[in-house]
Design an enzyme around this catalytic site. Structure first.
Site, PDB file in Angstrom:
ATOM      1  N   MET A  14       0.832  -1.203   0.000  1.00  0.00           N
ATOM      2  CA  MET A  14       0.000   0.000   0.000  1.00  0.00           C
ATOM      3  C   MET A  14       0.866   1.252   0.000  1.00  0.00           C
ATOM      4  O   MET A  14       1.781   1.385   0.808  1.00  0.00           O
ATOM      5  CB  MET A  14      -0.944  -0.016   1.194  1.00  0.00           C
ATOM      6  N   SER A  15       0.562   2.153  -0.930  1.00  0.00           N
ATOM      7  CA  SER A  15       1.381   3.348  -1.119  1.00  0.00           C
ATOM      8  C   SER A  15       0.783   4.582  -0.470  1.00  0.00           C
ATOM      9  O   SER A  15       1.443   5.610  -0.362  1.00  0.00           O
ATOM     10  CB  SER A  15       1.533   3.618  -2.616  1.00  0.00           C
ATOM     11  N   GLY A  16      -0.493   4.484  -0.073  1.00  0.00           N
ATOM     12  CA  GLY A  16      -1.185   5.682   0.385  1.00  0.00           C
ATOM     13  C   GLY A  16      -1.963   6.338  -0.739  1.00  0.00           C
ATOM     14  O   GLY A  16      -2.516   7.422  -0.576  1.00  0.00           O
ATOM     15  N   GLY A  17      -2.016   5.671  -1.896  1.00  0.00           N
ATOM     16  CA  GLY A  17      -2.770   6.181  -3.039  1.00  0.00           C
ATOM     17  C   GLY A  17      -4.106   5.471  -3.185  1.00  0.00           C
ATOM     18  O   GLY A  17      -4.378   4.480  -2.503  1.00  0.00           O
ATOM     19  N   MET A  39       5.618   0.199   2.229  1.00  0.00           N
ATOM     20  CA  MET A  39       7.068   0.103   2.052  1.00  0.00           C
ATOM     21  C   MET A  39       7.708   1.475   2.182  1.00  0.00           C
ATOM     22  O   MET A  39       7.317   2.410   1.489  1.00  0.00           O
ATOM     23  CB  MET A  39       7.392  -0.431   0.651  1.00  0.00           C
ATOM     24  N   CYS A 104      12.594  -0.814  -9.766  1.00  0.00           N
ATOM     25  CA  CYS A 104      11.949  -0.939  -8.456  1.00  0.00           C
ATOM     26  C   CYS A 104      11.031  -2.158  -8.417  1.00  0.00           C
ATOM     27  O   CYS A 104      11.030  -2.915  -7.443  1.00  0.00           O
ATOM     28  CB  CYS A 104      11.164   0.335  -8.132  1.00  0.00           C
ATOM     29  N   CYS A 200       9.401   8.373  -8.123  1.00  0.00           N
ATOM     30  CA  CYS A 200       8.880   8.322  -6.751  1.00  0.00           C
ATOM     31  C   CYS A 200       9.766   9.036  -5.739  1.00  0.00           C
ATOM     32  O   CYS A 200       9.272   9.733  -4.870  1.00  0.00           O
ATOM     33  CB  CYS A 200       8.641   6.877  -6.334  1.00  0.00           C
TER      34      CYS A 200
END
Length: 369
Positions: A14-17, A39, A104, A200
């Site tokens: 989960m990226s927060g997006g 991460m 990545c 990023c």
């Protein structure tokens, strides 16, 4: 085949997006045993002392609490620095334009993070990528996401059979508009959060300022192909082939804009040409290295398919000739503009991503074919 969802543990990155938020929601709704993991790959606030990672993690925490799944954070800063960022800098030193997102996915998300997920007892690793996986004729296939404008298989081209056997892309069969609608319908805190753009670890920062912190800039001359000096550049690394903006050259001569056509690393000269259809901007083929194929079946020595040389480019018809080891020659059906060494070339057969490689050099004349 897959176990019953309630007996299947899925770790989701989960990226927060909004994309990974809705992907987590979908998994939870389908009855999987879901764990959300954020991460942390980069530890540096921007020039204003503002750390986006802290805000992103807060969004992950709130979404996971809304959905009702446990959440953790994992730190891959060391791995990211060594495997992605050093590669990024090395490519710029060579005068190339790297694609850190591809690296990545290869080294962090579907290697270090996948290993971490499996250690937690996960059966699968899920992400919010717009891509799909299916199983056909005894093999896993990587398929484009149904939203052609958001399809991210270009960045996932290094995934192989093992990674795909463990991968889930819960929103790959949904378009972006629907993803936003689902987030709004469930009042997810990320529903209206804008999509992240750019690299990023740079985020919204000024690219030039960021890069100059790590690589000393060497200003030099800008010349046309006849050797006439047209201006100065701040450093070759700040420019990419086909670039028009930021050259600071007026429309002298024909009055048309100028474009970057090549870099002379040895003499630190940036070569430019005038006019967006200048013949020197076009190439007829490329040589690629670091080839990777999704399938483990034997690949023909020569075959035709479609390819992309940059993200979101429409598919182009090509002929691929394997040249030994992990290299190949790619011949274009028609001349292509601004094909850039360091970027990924990714191959497709219809909806299936076949794999890809890194563009090493371009073939500038028909004679070189």
């Amino acid at each position: 085949m897959k176990k019953d969802p309630k007996d299947t543990k899925v770790v989701i990155g989960m990226s927060g997006g909004v994309d990974s938020s809705v992907a987590a929601l979908k998994l939870k709704e389908q009855g999987y045993d879901v764990i959300g993991i954020f991460m942390k790959n980069w530890d540096e606030p921007d020039e204003y002392g503002y750390c986006t990672a802290a805000e992103d993690y807060e969004d992950v925490r709130r979404v996971c609490e809304q959905i009702g799944i446990p959440y953790y954070t994992v730190n891959f800063e060391k791995e990211y620095w060594e495997k992605v960022f050093q590669y990024f800098l090395d490519e710029y030193k060579k005068g190339r334009t790297p694609n850190p997102d591809v690296m990545c996915n290869k080294e962090i998300k579907f290697k270090a993070f996948l290993e971490h997920a499996l250690k937690l007892g996960a059966d699968y690793l899920a992400t919010g990528h717009y891509a799909q996986v299916d199983y056909k004729d005894g093999e896993y296939r990587l398929l484009r996401g149904v939203d052609s404008n958001k399809d991210q298989t270009y960045f996932l081209n290094t995934l192989g059979q093992y990674q795909l056997s463990k991968a889930m892309f819960p929103i790959g069969h949904i378009d972006k508009k629907k993803v936003r609608e689902m987030a709004l319908a469930h009042d997810l805190v990320t529903a209206k959060k804008k999509d992240s753009t750019g690299i990023c670890f740079i985020g919204e920062r000024n690219f030039k300022e960021f890069l100059s912190q790590y690589l000393p800039a060497q200003p030099g001359e800008m010349r046309d192909l006849s050797g006439n000096v047209k201006g100065k550049h701040d450093g070759l690394m700040y420019h990419t082939l086909g670039q028009r903006k930021g050259l600071g050259i007026g429309g002298s001569g024909s009055g048309e804009p100028w474009f970057v056509v090549s870099k002379d690393l040895k003499n630190n000269i940036l070569y430019v040409v005038q006019g967006e259809d200048h013949p020197s901007l076009y190439t007829y083929g490329l040589l690629a290295t670091d080839l990777h194929w999704v399938s483990e079946k034997e690949i023909p020595q020569t075959f035709t398919c479609t390819a992309k040389f940059r993200y979101r480019q429409p598919d182009q018809n090509v002929t691929v000739q394997l040249t030994g080891g992990d290299t190949c020659k790619v011949l274009f059906d028609g001349p292509q503009k601004a094909v850039t060494p360091g970027q990924a070339v990714v191959f497709y057969n219809g909806e299936a991503c076949l794999g890809g490689g890194i563009i090493d050099e371009t073939i500038k004349t028909v004679q070189e074919l």
